[in-house]
Design an enzyme around this catalytic site. Sequence first.
Site, short mmCIF file in Angstrom:
data_model
loop_
_atom_site.label_atom_id
_atom_site.label_comp_id
_atom_site.label_asym_id
_atom_site.label_seq_id
_atom_site.Cartn_x
_atom_site.Cartn_y
_atom_site.Cartn_z
N TRP A 16 -36.88 -37.01 -1.82
CA TRP A 16 -37.69 -36.17 -2.71
C TRP A 16 -37.24 -36.25 -4.17
CZ3 TRP A 16 -40.26 -31.02 -1.00
CH2 TRP A 16 -41.05 -31.25 0.12
N LYS A 17 -36.08 -36.86 -4.42
CA LYS A 17 -35.54 -36.92 -5.78
C LYS A 17 -35.52 -35.51 -6.40
CE LYS A 17 -37.04 -41.66 -5.88
NZ LYS A 17 -37.42 -42.83 -6.63
N GLU A 173 -33.35 -51.51 -1.61
CA GLU A 173 -34.37 -51.03 -2.54
C GLU A 173 -34.32 -51.85 -3.83
OE1 GLU A 173 -35.55 -46.69 -1.70
OE2 GLU A 173 -33.76 -46.64 -2.93
N GLY A 179 -40.90 -46.79 -7.55
CA GLY A 179 -41.79 -45.99 -8.38
C GLY A 179 -42.75 -46.79 -9.24
N SER A 218 -41.75 -48.25 -3.39
CA SER A 218 -43.22 -48.23 -3.35
C SER A 218 -43.80 -48.40 -1.94
CB SER A 218 -43.80 -49.28 -4.30
OG SER A 218 -43.48 -48.96 -5.64
N GLY A 239 -39.97 -42.66 -1.53
CA GLY A 239 -39.85 -41.72 -2.63
C GLY A 239 -41.14 -40.94 -2.82
N GLY A 240 -41.94 -41.35 -3.79
CA GLY A 240 -43.14 -40.62 -4.18
C GLY A 240 -44.05 -40.23 -3.03
#
Length: 258
Positions: A16-17, A173, A179, A218, A239-240
């Site tokens: 979630w950063k 990664e 991102g 991504s 991530g996102g």
Amino acid sequence: MAGQAKNIRPLVAGNWKMNGVKASAAEVEAVKRALSEAKPAIPADVMIAPPAPLISAFSTVAAGSDIAIAGQDCHPKVSGAHTGDVSAEMLKDAGAEAVIVGHSERRSDHGESSAVVNAKASAAHRAGLTAIVCIGETRGERDAGLTIKVAGRQLKDSLPQSSTAANTVVAYEPVWAIGTGLVPSTADVAEVHAAIRADLINRFGDEGAAMRILYGGSVKPDNARELLAIANVNGALVGGASLKASDFLAIVRAYQRG
Ligand code: PGA
């Protein structure tokens, strides 16, 4: 799926950063509900790594489900005069089962070397947490043909000797894929993951053969199936697309049979 080695249970982990507040626990609830209703059960482990202040609340929500909660970083020491830092033992005490170490944003924002990452992974092992150790090349390194060399060096220097298949996960990664919406070709991912697997087997034998290697950068609902089917890709670090339960679940469902 082809990438799902028979003896390695895949892991889909959401990073979630620096996003989320207490109310975001509703997303964890939604993932929990969907996983419990999935029939047949989805053959993958699921993990969510929220910011440290949310670990306790998210762990409470995730209790009794197949969702593990993880931290995003830890200090190498157990306790002491380190303002703003959090130890692996504290993460464990708050309900975490794992911690991400060496994410490229930590390496760039905080100047973390692989030696520091190694110490953090050791701390995770000491505390009884799984260390998710991130490695990956920059765009410049890829363009210079240095990807395998850079990833190999980071892997060697970042993984402590205490690493086993049970307490360590490697996340490849590529920095330029994080991102950005850019992803390496299937062949490029396969090449790097095969090289990581060979290094892991060389160093850790059977433990290295069974260690999970995640792809991150991504990963989205529309490319997950293809990425997760690649040989030696044993899951994803997302991530996102992990912030919304619907997107995250769509990625987890890449492992649904049929
Ligand atoms: P992204 O991030 O999925 O938003 O590219 C991945 C990561 O940094 O772990």
